[in-house]
Design a protein around this motif. Structure first.
Motif, PDB file in Angstrom:
ATOM      1  N   PRO A   3       0.792  -1.235   0.000  1.00  0.00           N
ATOM      2  CA  PRO A   3       0.000   0.000   0.000  1.00  0.00           C
ATOM      3  C   PRO A   3       0.822   1.282   0.000  1.00  0.00           C
ATOM      4  CG  PRO A   3      -0.131  -1.072   2.145  1.00  0.00           C
ATOM      5  CD  PRO A   3       0.705  -1.962   1.272  1.00  0.00           C
ATOM      6  N   ALA A   4       2.159   1.199   0.147  1.00  0.00           N
ATOM      7  CA  ALA A   4       2.959   2.427   0.176  1.00  0.00           C
ATOM      8  C   ALA A   4       3.777   2.548  -1.101  1.00  0.00           C
ATOM      9  CB  ALA A   4       3.882   2.415   1.389  1.00  0.00           C
ATOM     10  N   GLY A   5       4.023   3.783  -1.541  1.00  0.00           N
ATOM     11  CA  GLY A   5       4.834   3.963  -2.740  1.00  0.00           C
ATOM     12  C   GLY A   5       4.779   5.393  -3.231  1.00  0.00           C
ATOM     13  N   LEU A   6       5.281   5.578  -4.456  1.00  0.00           N
ATOM     14  CA  LEU A   6       5.293   6.916  -5.055  1.00  0.00           C
ATOM     15  C   LEU A   6       4.182   7.031  -6.090  1.00  0.00           C
ATOM     16  CD1 LEU A   6       9.132   7.389  -5.630  1.00  0.00           C
ATOM     17  CD2 LEU A   6       7.703   8.555  -3.923  1.00  0.00           C
ATOM     18  N   LEU A   7       3.701   8.235  -6.302  1.00  0.00           N
ATOM     19  CA  LEU A   7       2.708   8.537  -7.324  1.00  0.00           C
ATOM     20  C   LEU A   7       3.261   9.669  -8.185  1.00  0.00           C
ATOM     21  CD1 LEU A   7      -0.570   8.763  -5.184  1.00  0.00           C
ATOM     22  CD2 LEU A   7       0.038   6.927  -6.787  1.00  0.00           C
ATOM     23  N   GLU A   8       3.144   9.510  -9.523  1.00  0.00           N
ATOM     24  CA  GLU A   8       3.584  10.594 -10.403  1.00  0.00           C
ATOM     25  C   GLU A   8       2.396  11.139 -11.169  1.00  0.00           C
ATOM     26  OE1 GLU A   8       6.989   9.810 -12.845  1.00  0.00           O
ATOM     27  OE2 GLU A   8       6.525  11.514 -14.169  1.00  0.00           O
ATOM     28  N   GLN A  39      -9.917   4.885   0.355  1.00  0.00           N
ATOM     29  CA  GLN A  39      -9.237   6.041   0.934  1.00  0.00           C
ATOM     30  C   GLN A  39      -7.733   5.814   0.906  1.00  0.00           C
ATOM     31  OE1 GLN A  39     -10.882   6.106   4.871  1.00  0.00           O
ATOM     32  NE2 GLN A  39     -12.982   6.325   4.112  1.00  0.00           N
ATOM     33  N   LEU A  40      -7.003   6.896   0.750  1.00  0.00           N
ATOM     34  CA  LEU A  40      -5.541   6.762   0.811  1.00  0.00           C
ATOM     35  C   LEU A  40      -4.951   8.009   1.457  1.00  0.00           C
ATOM     36  CD1 LEU A  40      -3.912   7.208  -2.738  1.00  0.00           C
ATOM     37  CD2 LEU A  40      -6.094   8.150  -2.114  1.00  0.00           C
ATOM     38  N   LYS A  41      -3.756   7.866   1.998  1.00  0.00           N
ATOM     39  CA  LYS A  41      -3.011   8.997   2.533  1.00  0.00           C
ATOM     40  C   LYS A  41      -2.060   9.462   1.452  1.00  0.00           C
ATOM     41  CE  LYS A  41      -4.404   8.430   6.880  1.00  0.00           C
ATOM     42  NZ  LYS A  41      -5.415   9.340   7.433  1.00  0.00           N
ATOM     43  N   LEU A  42      -2.094  10.762   1.156  1.00  0.00           N
ATOM     44  CA  LEU A  42      -1.130  11.338   0.221  1.00  0.00           C
ATOM     45  C   LEU A  42      -0.067  12.074   1.026  1.00  0.00           C
ATOM     46  CD1 LEU A  42      -3.511  12.714  -2.561  1.00  0.00           C
ATOM     47  CD2 LEU A  42      -2.180  10.595  -2.564  1.00  0.00           C
ATOM     48  N   LEU A  43       1.184  11.948   0.590  1.00  0.00           N
ATOM     49  CA  LEU A  43       2.295  12.569   1.297  1.00  0.00           C
ATOM     50  C   LEU A  43       2.885  13.667   0.416  1.00  0.00           C
ATOM     51  CD1 LEU A  43       2.029   9.565   2.489  1.00  0.00           C
ATOM     52  CD2 LEU A  43       4.267  10.013   3.440  1.00  0.00           C
ATOM     53  N   ALA A 112      -0.555  21.837  -9.261  1.00  0.00           N
ATOM     54  CA  ALA A 112      -0.104  20.495  -9.689  1.00  0.00           C
ATOM     55  C   ALA A 112       0.155  20.469 -11.201  1.00  0.00           C
ATOM     56  CB  ALA A 112      -1.154  19.456  -9.312  1.00  0.00           C
ATOM     57  N   ALA A 113       1.174  19.731 -11.604  1.00  0.00           N
ATOM     58  CA  ALA A 113       1.534  19.630 -13.022  1.00  0.00           C
ATOM     59  C   ALA A 113       2.108  18.248 -13.293  1.00  0.00           C
ATOM     60  CB  ALA A 113       2.577  20.699 -13.371  1.00  0.00           C
ATOM     61  N   ALA A 114       2.002  17.830 -14.557  1.00  0.00           N
ATOM     62  CA  ALA A 114       2.536  16.520 -14.948  1.00  0.00           C
ATOM     63  C   ALA A 114       4.001  16.423 -14.519  1.00  0.00           C
ATOM     64  CB  ALA A 114       2.400  16.332 -16.452  1.00  0.00           C
ATOM     65  N   GLY A 115       4.360  15.273 -13.962  1.00  0.00           N
ATOM     66  CA  GLY A 115       5.735  15.052 -13.510  1.00  0.00           C
ATOM     67  C   GLY A 115       5.904  15.248 -12.012  1.00  0.00           C
ATOM     68  N   ASP A 116       4.965  15.932 -11.347  1.00  0.00           N
ATOM     69  CA  ASP A 116       5.066  16.090  -9.892  1.00  0.00           C
ATOM     70  C   ASP A 116       4.962  14.722  -9.209  1.00  0.00           C
ATOM     71  OD1 ASP A 116       5.162  18.783 -10.283  1.00  0.00           O
ATOM     72  OD2 ASP A 116       3.157  19.229  -9.489  1.00  0.00           O
ATOM     73  N   VAL A 117       5.645  14.564  -8.088  1.00  0.00           N
ATOM     74  CA  VAL A 117       5.664  13.267  -7.401  1.00  0.00           C
ATOM     75  C   VAL A 117       5.227  13.428  -5.939  1.00  0.00           C
ATOM     76  CG1 VAL A 117       7.134  11.345  -6.648  1.00  0.00           C
ATOM     77  CG2 VAL A 117       7.471  12.354  -8.913  1.00  0.00           C
ATOM     78  N   LEU A 118       4.302  12.588  -5.518  1.00  0.00           N
ATOM     79  CA  LEU A 118       3.856  12.513  -4.123  1.00  0.00           C
ATOM     80  C   LEU A 118       4.114  11.104  -3.603  1.00  0.00           C
ATOM     81  CD1 LEU A 118       0.296  14.189  -4.207  1.00  0.00           C
ATOM     82  CD2 LEU A 118       2.498  15.262  -3.704  1.00  0.00           C
ATOM     83  N   GLY A 119       4.013  10.946  -2.291  1.00  0.00           N
ATOM     84  CA  GLY A 119       4.020   9.606  -1.713  1.00  0.00           C
ATOM     85  C   GLY A 119       2.583   9.179  -1.426  1.00  0.00           C
ATOM     86  N   ARG A 120       2.417   7.899  -1.203  1.00  0.00           N
ATOM     87  CA  ARG A 120       1.080   7.422  -0.820  1.00  0.00           C
ATOM     88  C   ARG A 120       1.203   6.318   0.205  1.00  0.00           C
ATOM     89  NH1 ARG A 120      -0.531   2.235  -3.180  1.00  0.00           N
ATOM     90  NH2 ARG A 120       1.048   1.696  -4.711  1.00  0.00           N
ATOM     91  N   TYR A 121       0.173   6.219   1.064  1.00  0.00           N
ATOM     92  CA  TYR A 121      -0.060   5.000   1.834  1.00  0.00           C
ATOM     93  C   TYR A 121      -1.504   4.611   1.573  1.00  0.00           C
ATOM     94  CZ  TYR A 121      -0.120   1.251   5.038  1.00  0.00           C
ATOM     95  OH  TYR A 121      -0.209  -0.024   5.542  1.00  0.00           O
TER      96      TYR A 121
END
Ligand SMILES: Cc1cc2nc3c(=O)[nH]c(=O)nc-3n(C[C@H](O)[C@H](O)[C@H](O)COP(=O)(O)OP(=O)(O)OC[C@H]3O[C@@H](n4cnc5c(N)ncnc54)[C@H](O)[C@@H]3O)c2cc1C
Length: 272
Positions: A3-8, A39-43, A112-121
Motif C-alpha cells: 500500500p505504500a509507494g510513489l505517485l507521479e 481512501q488513501l493517505k497522500l504525502l 499540480a503539473a505533470a511530472g510532480d511526485v507525491l508519496g502514498r499510503y
C-alpha cells in the motif's frame, strides 16, 4: 499489493471551478483491487524538495513510526483523499480547492503539473468496509465526499443521496436519486441538514453513510439517531475535515468521542 509507494502526476484538469482532478501513475496501482470508498493517505513534500518516504515492511504501525522519525524539515505532510476512479495502472483523485486558508494539500493541487511526485499510503484492503445491506442507503456529505459517493453509487442502486456544494457550478454527474443542495453563501452544512431533516425516506430498513465537515456530520447523525430514532449501528460516519483546524491539529474532545463510538459500533455495521 504494497500500500505504500510513489505517485507521479500524468494529467491535471479542472472538473468544476473548485475541483481539480489529478491523474496519477505509480508502481502497484495496476494490482489494486477495486472496492467502493477507497481512501488513501497522500504525502506532500516540503515545497521544492523531493518526497522522502518512510521505510516500509508492510506493517502500518512500523510505517507510521518511521514516518514520524523523519526530521520535521523533511517530513512530508500527510492528508487523506479518496480514489475518484481508476483505469488499469492510473488513479484519479479530486482535490476540492476550498475557500479560506489553503492547507498544504490544497496549495499543492492549485499548482499540480505533470511530472510532480507525491508519496502514498493506501488504499489498503485492511481498511475496506462492507456496504450496508439495508433496503435504502442514505448518503450525505459535502463536496469532499463526491469521490466516495460516486464509488458507492457504482456498487448499489438503492441509495438516496444528498450532496451540499458551494453552488450549481460544483455539481458533477452522478447516477440515481441525487439531491444537490447549493450553499450559495449559507453556513456550511445548513442546507444539507435541512434537506435530510425534511426528506421522506422509502419504507423498509435504512442505513446511512455520512461524511464531510465534522460538525456537519455530527449534526446529521444526531438528527438520524435523536429525531428519527435510528439505531447508531446503521450509520457509518467520518469527519473529513474540521473548521479552523488542520488535519495535523490535535483531536478535540468531540473528535475523541466520535472515534470511541466508531470503534464500538464497527462490529454492528450491517444496517437495520
Ligand atoms: C477519509 C477521507 C477522505 C477524503 N477524501 C477527500 C477527497 O477525495 N477530496 C477532497 O478534496 N478532500 C477529501 N478529504 C478531506 C481533506 O483531507 C481535507 O479537506 C484536508 O484538510 C485538506 O488538506 P489541506 O492541507 O488543504 O488543509 P488543512 O491543512 O488540513 O487545513 C487548512 C485549513 O483549511 C480548512 N479546510 C480543510 N478542508 C476544507 C474544506 N473542504 N472546505 C473548507 N475548508 C477546509 C481547515 O478548516 C483549515 O482551516 C478527505 C478526508 C478524509 C478523512
Amino acid at each position: 499489493m504494497n500500500p505504500a509507494g510513489l505517485l507521479e502526476v500524468t494529467a491535471v484538469r479542472r472538473v468544476t471551478p473548485r475541483t481539480v482532478r489529478v491523474t496519477f501513475t505509480g508502481s502497484g496501482l495496476a494490482d489494486l483491487e477495486p472496492w467502493p470508498d477507497q481512501q488513501l493517505k497522500l504525502l506532500f513534500p516540503p515545497p521544492g524538495r523531493p518526497v522522502r518516504l518512510p521505510s516500509d515492511d508492510g506493517d502500518v504501525m512500523r510505517w507510521y513510526q518511521a514516518y514520524l522519525a523523519i526530521p520535521s524539515g523533511e517530513r512530508p505532510v500527510m492528508r487523506s483523499y479518496t480514489v475518484r476512479s481508476r483505469d488499469r495502472d492510473t488513479i484519479d483523485v479530486d482535490f476540492v480547492l476550498h475557500p479560506g486558508p489553503a492547507g498544504p494539500a490544497t496549495a499543492w493541487a492549485r499548482q499540480a503539473a505533470a511530472g510532480d511526485v507525491l508519496g502514498r499510503y493506501g488504499p489498503d484492503p485492511a481498511y475496506r468496509r462492507p456496504l450496508s445491506t439495508a433496503d435504502t442507503l442514505v448518503c450525505a456529505g459535502d463536496e469532499t465526499t463526491i469521490p466516495a459517493i460516486a464509488s458507492i453509487l457504482s456498487e448499489v442502486d438503492n441509495a438516496v443521496v444528498f450532496v451540499e456544494v458551494a453552488g450549481a457550478a460544483e455539481e458533477q454527474p452522478l447516477p440515481g436519486e441525487v439531491h444537490w443542495l447549493h450553499r450559495d453563501g449559507a453556513e456550511h452544512g445548513s442546507r444539507l441538514l435541512a434537506a435530510v431533516r425534511d426528506a421522506k425516506l422509502p419504507d423498509g430498513s435504512v442505513a446511512a453513510w455520512l461524511a464531510g465537515e465534522a460538525g456537519m456530520v455530527r449534526a446529521l447523525r444526531r438528527h438520524l439517531v435523536g429525531d428519527r430514532g435510528w439505531d447508531k449501528s446503521a450509520i457509518e460516519f467520518t469527519g473529513y475535515w474540521r473548521r479552523r483546524l488542520t488535519q495535523d491539529d490535535a483531536p478535540t474532545p468531540e473528535d475523541l468521542a466520535d472515534a470511541a463510538e466508531k470503534l464500538g459500533d464497527s462490529a454492528g455495521w450491517t444496517g437495520n
